[in-house]
Design a protein around this motif. Structure first.
Motif, PDB file in Angstrom:
ATOM      1  N   VAL A  75      -6.291  -5.481   5.980  1.00 16.00           N
ATOM      2  CA  VAL A  75      -7.253  -4.386   5.991  1.00 16.00           C
ATOM      3  C   VAL A  75      -8.447  -4.782   6.842  1.00 16.00           C
ATOM      4  O   VAL A  75      -9.097  -5.797   6.576  1.00 16.00           O
ATOM      5  CB  VAL A  75      -7.717  -4.032   4.558  1.00 16.00           C
ATOM      6  CG1 VAL A  75      -8.690  -2.853   4.587  1.00 16.00           C
ATOM      7  CG2 VAL A  75      -6.518  -3.717   3.672  1.00 16.00           C
ATOM      8  N   HIS A 122      -6.776  -5.437  -3.516  1.00  9.86           N
ATOM      9  CA  HIS A 122      -6.036  -5.634  -2.275  1.00  9.86           C
ATOM     10  C   HIS A 122      -6.912  -5.330  -1.067  1.00  9.86           C
ATOM     11  O   HIS A 122      -6.906  -6.066  -0.080  1.00  9.86           O
ATOM     12  CB  HIS A 122      -4.795  -4.742  -2.257  1.00  9.86           C
ATOM     13  CG  HIS A 122      -3.959  -4.895  -1.034  1.00  9.86           C
ATOM     14  ND1 HIS A 122      -4.070  -4.046   0.055  1.00  9.86           N
ATOM     15  CD2 HIS A 122      -3.010  -5.805  -0.689  1.00  9.86           C
ATOM     16  CE1 HIS A 122      -3.234  -4.429   0.989  1.00  9.86           C
ATOM     17  NE2 HIS A 122      -2.576  -5.490   0.571  1.00  9.86           N
ATOM     18  N   THR A 123      -7.674  -4.261  -1.143  1.00 15.37           N
ATOM     19  CA  THR A 123      -8.582  -3.914  -0.050  1.00 15.37           C
ATOM     20  C   THR A 123      -9.605  -5.016   0.170  1.00 15.37           C
ATOM     21  O   THR A 123      -9.890  -5.403   1.307  1.00 15.37           O
ATOM     22  CB  THR A 123      -9.319  -2.591  -0.359  1.00 15.37           C
ATOM     23  OG1 THR A 123      -8.359  -1.542  -0.510  1.00 15.37           O
ATOM     24  CG2 THR A 123     -10.285  -2.231   0.763  1.00 15.37           C
ATOM     25  N   LYS A 146      -5.545  -1.338  -5.725  1.00 14.49           N
ATOM     26  CA  LYS A 146      -6.060  -0.954  -4.410  1.00 14.49           C
ATOM     27  C   LYS A 146      -7.401  -1.615  -4.143  1.00 14.49           C
ATOM     28  O   LYS A 146      -7.666  -2.087  -3.034  1.00 14.49           O
ATOM     29  CB  LYS A 146      -6.194   0.564  -4.310  1.00 14.49           C
ATOM     30  CG  LYS A 146      -6.642   1.041  -2.928  1.00 14.49           C
ATOM     31  CD  LYS A 146      -6.659   2.564  -2.836  1.00 14.49           C
ATOM     32  CE  LYS A 146      -7.075   3.018  -1.442  1.00 14.49           C
ATOM     33  NZ  LYS A 146      -7.093   4.497  -1.325  1.00 14.49           N
ATOM     34  N   PRO A 173       0.803  -1.228   0.000  1.00 13.58           N
ATOM     35  CA  PRO A 173       0.000   0.000   0.000  1.00 13.58           C
ATOM     36  C   PRO A 173       0.833   1.273   0.000  1.00 13.58           C
ATOM     37  O   PRO A 173       0.315   2.339  -0.330  1.00 13.58           O
ATOM     38  CB  PRO A 173      -0.817  -0.124   1.302  1.00 13.58           C
ATOM     39  CG  PRO A 173      -0.833  -1.582   1.599  1.00 13.58           C
ATOM     40  CD  PRO A 173       0.494  -2.095   1.138  1.00 13.58           C
ATOM     41  N   LYS A 199     -12.585  -0.593   7.325  1.00 17.49           N
ATOM     42  CA  LYS A 199     -11.812   0.090   6.294  1.00 17.49           C
ATOM     43  C   LYS A 199     -12.154  -0.459   4.915  1.00 17.49           C
ATOM     44  O   LYS A 199     -12.228   0.300   3.930  1.00 17.49           O
ATOM     45  CB  LYS A 199     -10.318  -0.083   6.580  1.00 17.49           C
ATOM     46  CG  LYS A 199      -9.411   0.669   5.603  1.00 17.49           C
ATOM     47  CD  LYS A 199      -9.603   2.160   5.706  1.00 17.49           C
ATOM     48  CE  LYS A 199      -8.615   2.903   4.824  1.00 17.49           C
ATOM     49  NZ  LYS A 199      -8.789   4.362   4.871  1.00 17.49           N
ATOM     50  N   LYS A 200     -12.349  -1.766   4.819  1.00 23.30           N
ATOM     51  CA  LYS A 200     -12.751  -2.365   3.549  1.00 23.30           C
ATOM     52  C   LYS A 200     -14.035  -1.715   3.050  1.00 23.30           C
ATOM     53  O   LYS A 200     -14.136  -1.300   1.888  1.00 23.30           O
ATOM     54  CB  LYS A 200     -12.976  -3.869   3.707  1.00 23.30           C
ATOM     55  CG  LYS A 200     -11.725  -4.716   3.865  1.00 23.30           C
ATOM     56  CD  LYS A 200     -12.109  -6.183   4.016  1.00 23.30           C
ATOM     57  CE  LYS A 200     -10.902  -7.061   4.334  1.00 23.30           C
ATOM     58  NZ  LYS A 200     -10.070  -7.323   3.160  1.00 23.30           N
ATOM     59  N   VAL A 235     -13.460   2.054   1.891  1.00 25.27           N
ATOM     60  CA  VAL A 235     -12.749   2.207   0.620  1.00 25.27           C
ATOM     61  C   VAL A 235     -13.607   1.723  -0.547  1.00 25.27           C
ATOM     62  O   VAL A 235     -13.720   2.403  -1.575  1.00 25.27           O
ATOM     63  CB  VAL A 235     -11.411   1.439   0.650  1.00 25.27           C
ATOM     64  CG1 VAL A 235     -10.763   1.427  -0.730  1.00 25.27           C
ATOM     65  CG2 VAL A 235     -10.471   2.075   1.664  1.00 25.27           C
ATOM     66  N   LEU A 236     -14.210   0.555  -0.401  1.00 27.80           N
ATOM     67  CA  LEU A 236     -14.992  -0.017  -1.493  1.00 27.80           C
ATOM     68  C   LEU A 236     -16.207   0.841  -1.834  1.00 27.80           C
ATOM     69  O   LEU A 236     -16.540   1.033  -3.010  1.00 27.80           O
ATOM     70  CB  LEU A 236     -15.418  -1.440  -1.152  1.00 27.80           C
ATOM     71  CG  LEU A 236     -14.280  -2.466  -1.038  1.00 27.80           C
ATOM     72  CD1 LEU A 236     -14.801  -3.793  -0.526  1.00 27.80           C
ATOM     73  CD2 LEU A 236     -13.574  -2.650  -2.372  1.00 27.80           C
ATOM     74  N   SER A 278      -7.311  -8.575   1.203  1.00 25.58           N
ATOM     75  CA  SER A 278      -6.202  -8.621   2.154  1.00 25.58           C
ATOM     76  C   SER A 278      -6.664  -8.814   3.593  1.00 25.58           C
ATOM     77  O   SER A 278      -7.632  -8.195   4.036  1.00 25.58           O
ATOM     78  CB  SER A 278      -5.379  -7.343   2.054  1.00 25.58           C
ATOM     79  OG  SER A 278      -4.360  -7.333   3.031  1.00 25.58           O
ATOM     80  N   TYR A 318      -0.125   2.048  -5.957  1.00 26.82           N
ATOM     81  CA  TYR A 318      -1.225   1.444  -5.199  1.00 26.82           C
ATOM     82  C   TYR A 318      -2.499   2.267  -5.408  1.00 26.82           C
ATOM     83  O   TYR A 318      -2.844   3.142  -4.621  1.00 26.82           O
ATOM     84  CB  TYR A 318      -0.869   1.385  -3.721  1.00 26.82           C
ATOM     85  CG  TYR A 318      -1.876   0.648  -2.854  1.00 26.82           C
ATOM     86  CD1 TYR A 318      -1.998  -0.733  -2.914  1.00 26.82           C
ATOM     87  CD2 TYR A 318      -2.688   1.348  -1.970  1.00 26.82           C
ATOM     88  CE1 TYR A 318      -2.910  -1.406  -2.116  1.00 26.82           C
ATOM     89  CE2 TYR A 318      -3.603   0.688  -1.162  1.00 26.82           C
ATOM     90  CZ  TYR A 318      -3.703  -0.687  -1.244  1.00 26.82           C
ATOM     91  OH  TYR A 318      -4.615  -1.347  -0.441  1.00 26.82           O
TER      92      TYR A 318
END
Length: 355
Positions: A247, A240-241, A237, A227, A251-252, A255-256, A244, A232
């Motif tokens: 994360v 990975h989010t 990103k 990251p 937070k997932k 971000v999504l 992973s 990234y």
């Protein structure tokens, strides 16, 4: 997230060494080969990747035919039916209807992680694409990854005979893609994408054939991670989010939803939660780094006095890592098994916050 532990050590009577945990080959082998845990983790990854909105992002970012299309159109107009996942095997010798098994009497059975068909936008080539997506949790299997990808492409192509075309009507052959996602790539490869495709090379003369007539197999490999890298972003990103263990679930979601407009359905929430609770990826990364650190420190320090100081430092680091795993909600029995300590010691550690 990964919390690597230090090299194998013996316990002594020092205060910090009370909870010193040494590595045993048998316990590590058991953790590394915990097929039940690994299969659950892999299955959750594949189910998340098989969500249409996730596949739509992969197609838009990786497949040129969809680069100008919207995520909504790719998801609702072009991806056909429900993508098939290898955890739900479908018997059959052909790939029609999205079978995840391609069976051949002589070659055995191949299971595709995810397989689906997608219509092509008007003017972008032949009728449709046959697409295979593979989730690769290990960077270095026992074979060249790209070689296996080529094999998948060949089988996706040859299996069309009698389904997409009959007899010698090879002009009806549809283009195939095989997309491989490497989730735990080393930093030197993280946030990279390579494309492998058939091209025309004019060795003598100036003959130039129509590209759609031979451009029928494309392999793509994506390496995720790091990251901190400036690359990234975009598909790296997003994937990975999503996949992973490093994360956290809130937070997932953030971000999504905010960066990729991926609204978490109840099904996706369930899979994300399952992945966050599974520790197999954490343990594998920790075990690997532990081996590397132990070998490097052993070679550098040998038997001199500095090794004792490093051992004490590692003991303290072990304690910190165990506390982080406890705080992350990892099962105490799992932590105790890997670190070769008792649950009672872990409970005492969790109560003593000042250590």
């Amino acid at each position: 997230m990964a919390y690597p532990f230090g090299p194998s050590q013996k316990r002594d009577s020092s205060v910090d060494a009370v909870l010193q945990c040494k590595h045993k080959d048998t316990s590590l082998a058991q953790a590394l080969h915990d097929t039940s845990m690994q299969s659950q983790y892999d299955a959750a990854c594949k189910r998340l990747l098989s969500e249409k909105i996730v596949l739509a992002w992969i197609l838009k970012e990786c497949v040129p035919e969809y680069r100008e299309e919207t995520i909504d159109d790719i998801m609702n107009k072009y991806i056909e039916g429900t993508p098939e996942v290898s955890s739900v095997p479908v018997q059959g010798s052909r790939i029609q209807g999205g079978n995840t098994e391609d069976t051949d009497l002589h070659e055995g059975t191949i299971r595709y992680d995810i397989f689906f068909r997608a219509l092509l936008p008007k003017g972008k080539g032949r009728l449709l694409l046959l697409i295979n997506v593979e989730a690769q949790n290990k960077e270095n299997p026992q074979y060249p990854l790209v070689s296996r990808m080529v094999y998948h492409l060949a089988r996706q192509t040859s299996s069309q005979h009698g389904v997409e075309f009959i007899n010698d009507h090879y002009g009806d052959l549809q283009k195939v893609y095989s997309i491989w996602i490497c989730m735990n790539a080393p930093k030197r490869r993280a946030n990279s994408m390579n494309v492998y495709e058939m091209t025309e090379k004019q060795v003598a003369g100036h003959v130039k054939l129509k590209k759609p007539d031979y451009d029928l197999m494309t392999g793509i490999v994506l390496w995720l991670g790091d990251p901190a890298s400036k690359e990234y972003k975009g598909i790296f990103k997003m994937l990975h989010t999503l996949l992973s263990n490093k994360v956290e679930e809130p937070k997932k979601r953030q971000v999504l939803e905010e960066e990729y407009d991926i609204q978490m359905s109840e099904k996706m929430e369930k899979e994300v939660s399952a992945m966050c609770n599974l520790s197999q990826g954490i343990l594998e990364q920790g075990i690997q780094q532990g081996f590397q650190q132990g070998e490097e420190k052993g070679l550098k320090r040998g038997m001199h006095r500095g090794r004792q100081e490093q051992r004490i430092k590692d003991e303290r680091q072990n304690i910190k890592r165990m506390k982080k795993l406890l705080a992350a909600g990892i099962d105490k029995a799992t932590i105790a098994n890997v670190f070769d300590c008792s649950v009672a010691e872990l409970e005492a550690l969790s109560k003593n916050k000042n250590r």
